[in-house]
Design an enzyme around this catalytic site. Structure first.
Site, PDB file in Angstrom:
ATOM      1  N   THR A  71       3.307  -0.381  -1.066  1.00  0.00           N
ATOM      2  CA  THR A  71       4.737  -0.685  -1.279  1.00  0.00           C
ATOM      3  C   THR A  71       5.426  -1.887  -1.048  1.00  0.00           C
ATOM      4  O   THR A  71       6.025  -2.470  -1.665  1.00  0.00           O
ATOM      5  CB  THR A  71       5.489   0.586  -0.937  1.00  0.00           C
ATOM      6  OG1 THR A  71       4.878   1.774  -1.070  1.00  0.00           O
ATOM      7  CG2 THR A  71       7.149   0.686  -1.489  1.00  0.00           C
ATOM      8  N   ALA A  72       4.898  -2.257  -0.114  1.00  0.00           N
ATOM      9  CA  ALA A  72       5.296  -3.756   0.576  1.00  0.00           C
ATOM     10  C   ALA A  72       5.086  -4.732  -0.733  1.00  0.00           C
ATOM     11  O   ALA A  72       5.842  -5.690  -1.106  1.00  0.00           O
ATOM     12  CB  ALA A  72       4.544  -4.166   1.404  1.00  0.00           C
ATOM     13  N   HIS A  74       4.009  -2.137   8.989  1.00  0.00           N
ATOM     14  CA  HIS A  74       3.386  -1.433  10.383  1.00  0.00           C
ATOM     15  C   HIS A  74       4.314  -2.181  11.676  1.00  0.00           C
ATOM     16  O   HIS A  74       5.282  -2.827  11.220  1.00  0.00           O
ATOM     17  CB  HIS A  74       2.174  -1.378  10.649  1.00  0.00           C
ATOM     18  CG  HIS A  74       1.490  -0.422   9.260  1.00  0.00           C
ATOM     19  ND1 HIS A  74       1.842   0.647   8.984  1.00  0.00           N
ATOM     20  CD2 HIS A  74       0.307  -0.544   8.877  1.00  0.00           C
ATOM     21  CE1 HIS A  74       1.226   1.232   8.043  1.00  0.00           C
ATOM     22  NE2 HIS A  74       0.129   0.533   7.914  1.00  0.00           N
TER      23      HIS A  74
END
Length: 289
Positions: free
Chosen positions: A123-124, A161
């Site tokens: 999604t990044a 993350h």
């Protein structure tokens, strides 16, 4: 002579194969199920840990796992075989993936750089392409992005993350937080990763397994200390207080239920991706549970 009575007790429990990434937030969510604190009669849950981009690809090409963590960006590619669970998502409330660099770049300058990204189905990556359609990218494993930028192999990288909390310790500069940018653009949170469940399980099993995951998330939230100490074994480079902060960012009320705006955000993100030519397929988002 054998008895003709059916052996009711010898029925094997049905195995549900679950795959998620080896991150402290995912480990926290699945703590209840992984440690048998949450049990479901007649079912046995097995867990495989694997990085998210590999899981995206496996779900797309094989539909191997019954339940799999995925990037929302990957969902349109596997929507024929999987539905989205209505719980278990990581959603950024005005924060999310960041572009970091070895020096301070303006937004217009960063759009001209080649950026290290953690995978084309993350999604990044989708958020980055919505922000800067022309930007040039190269795929680097997510945990190698900060080292690659520090080594001078890239001028900037897109981090996900725990890197979102630790990049400053490496002396890198934040250029933009895409979760913040998305909120300013849409007034919505940025949905990053979710859990998908195989349609071939059938409705009853899909609902039962989704409820088991929701119970597991609730168990983690209710027994935060135990769940956190379990999750710590997956907290790369984080001390307990940072791991606690990271888990708090991505396991919360929204993880139990996306809410109306959360569901709207998932649809909007994927629809925009399709409209702008990043995602080739029209998207049909349906939720289980």
């Amino acid at each position: 002579m054998e008895s003709a009575e059916p052996h009711a007790h010898s029925a094997q429990p049905r195995e549900i194969k679950i795959a998620h990434s080896p991150d402290s937030d995912d480990a926290f969510m699945f703590y209840g199920l992984a440690t048998n604190k949450i049990r479901v009669n007649g079912y046995k849950f097995t867990h495989t840990l694997c990085d998210i981009e590999t899981l995206n690809q496996k779900a797309m090409h094989e539909a191997f796992y019954d339940v799999t963590a995925i990037s929302f960006h990957a969902y349109p590619y596997l929507q024929d075989n999987y539905a989205l669970m209505a719980c278990g998502g990581s959603v950024g409330e005005g924060y999310g993936p960041m572009i970091v660099a070895s020096q301070k770049f303006s937004l217009s300058a960063v759009k001209k750089l080649k950026i290290a990204v953690p995978g084309m189905l993350t999604t990044a990556y989708l958020a980055l392409k919505l922000f800067a359609p022309e930007i040039e990218t190269a795929v680097v494993p997510f945990d190698k992005i900060i080292p690659e930028v520090l080594a001078g192999n890239f001028q900037a990288g897109l981090i996900i993350h725990e890197g979102q909390l630790t990049y400053g310790q490496s002396g890198l500069h934040k250029v933009i937080d895409l979760g913040q940018w998305w909120r300013e653009e849409t007034k919505l949170p940025l949905p990053l990763g979710g859990n998908a469940i195989r349609r071939s399980l059938g409705n009853d099993v899909m609902l039962k397994v989704t409820q088991a995951l929701r119970d597991s998330i609730q168990h983690g939230l209710d027994h935060r200390e135990e769940a956190l100490s379990y999750a710590m074994q997956f907290a790369r480079d984080l001390d307990t207080s940072l791991a606690d902060k990271f888990v708090g960012m991505y396991v919360n009320e929204r993880t139990l239920n996306y809410g109306e705006d959360g569901r709207e955000a998932i649809r909007k993100l994927l629809t925009l991706g399709h409209e702008r030519g990043i995602i080739p397929h029209p998207v049909n988002v349906d939720f289980v549970g």
